[in-house]
Design a protein around this motif. Structure first.
Motif, PDB file in Angstrom:
ATOM      1  N   TYR A   1       0.806  -1.426  -0.043  1.00  0.00           N
ATOM      2  CA  TYR A   1      -0.113   0.003   0.126  1.00  0.00           C
ATOM      3  C   TYR A   1       1.252   1.087  -0.348  1.00  0.00           C
ATOM      4  N   ILE A   2       0.447   1.937  -0.819  1.00  0.00           N
ATOM      5  CA  ILE A   2       0.617   3.355  -0.902  1.00  0.00           C
ATOM      6  C   ILE A   2       0.960   4.536  -0.560  1.00  0.00           C
ATOM      7  N   LEU A   3       0.684   5.556   0.545  1.00  0.00           N
ATOM      8  CA  LEU A   3       0.092   6.294   0.621  1.00  0.00           C
ATOM      9  C   LEU A   3       0.968   7.779  -0.172  1.00  0.00           C
ATOM     10  N   PHE A   4       0.357   8.696  -0.330  1.00  0.00           N
ATOM     11  CA  PHE A   4       0.629   9.146  -1.859  1.00  0.00           C
ATOM     12  C   PHE A   4       0.097  10.475  -1.426  1.00  0.00           C
TER      13      PHE A   4
ATOM     14  N   ILE B   1      -2.989   3.896  -2.322  1.00  0.00           N
ATOM     15  CA  ILE B   1      -2.918   2.508  -3.810  1.00  0.00           C
ATOM     16  C   ILE B   1      -2.182   1.756  -3.206  1.00  0.00           C
ATOM     17  N   ARG B   2      -3.465  -0.085  -3.666  1.00  0.00           N
ATOM     18  CA  ARG B   2      -2.404  -1.067  -3.772  1.00  0.00           C
ATOM     19  C   ARG B   2      -2.049  -1.412  -4.495  1.00  0.00           C
TER      20      ARG B   2
ATOM     21  N   LEU C   1      -6.697   1.724  -6.508  1.00  0.00           N
ATOM     22  CA  LEU C   1      -6.582   2.850  -6.157  1.00  0.00           C
ATOM     23  C   LEU C   1      -7.915   2.965  -4.981  1.00  0.00           C
ATOM     24  N   VAL C   2      -7.020   2.231  -3.931  1.00  0.00           N
ATOM     25  CA  VAL C   2      -7.647   1.956  -2.397  1.00  0.00           C
ATOM     26  C   VAL C   2      -8.222   3.324  -1.767  1.00  0.00           C
ATOM     27  N   GLU C   3      -8.179   4.337  -1.514  1.00  0.00           N
ATOM     28  CA  GLU C   3      -8.650   5.305  -0.923  1.00  0.00           C
ATOM     29  C   GLU C   3      -8.783   6.811  -1.683  1.00  0.00           C
TER      30      GLU C   3
END
Length: 106
Positions: free
Chosen positions: A8-11, A62-63, A50-52
């Protein structure tokens, strides 16, 4: 056969005008960046989701596959404009579980 591990990537999203950007437009821009810079062969392996997406707070999650994490991070940083409006997508944190990412957001 083992299942593919997820990352999971937080941007962070930095943009002047929020009203034109939605989940579909953002996802299409990310896919376009991946196809443009890495090709269809790499795009098939990614498993992007795109999770959230929270435009008011200015972040998204993003997953993707653990093997293609670097490709997704590079594709995010290479996006400089969407519909001729300047956009900066800056990766902040990567984790193996969604709970770790959400702890970082709050």
């Amino acid at each position: 056969m083992k299942d593919e591990r997820q990352r999971y990537i937080l941007f962070k999203i930095l943009i002047d005008e929020n009203e034109f950007l939605n989940k579909k437009i953002l996802l299409n821009s990310i896919w376009h960046s991946i196809w443009k810079y890495f090709g269809m062969k790499e795009a098939n392996k990614i498993g992007l989701w795109l999770v959230e997406f929270n435009i008011s707070e200015g972040y998204g999650i993003i997953r993707c596959s653990h093997k293609t994490k670097e490709i997704v991070i590079s594709a995010l940083t290479m996006i400089s404009e969407i519909f001729e409006k300047r956009v900066i997508l800056s990766p902040i944190k990567t984790a193996g579980t969604i709970n770790k990412i959400r702890q970082f957001v709050i």
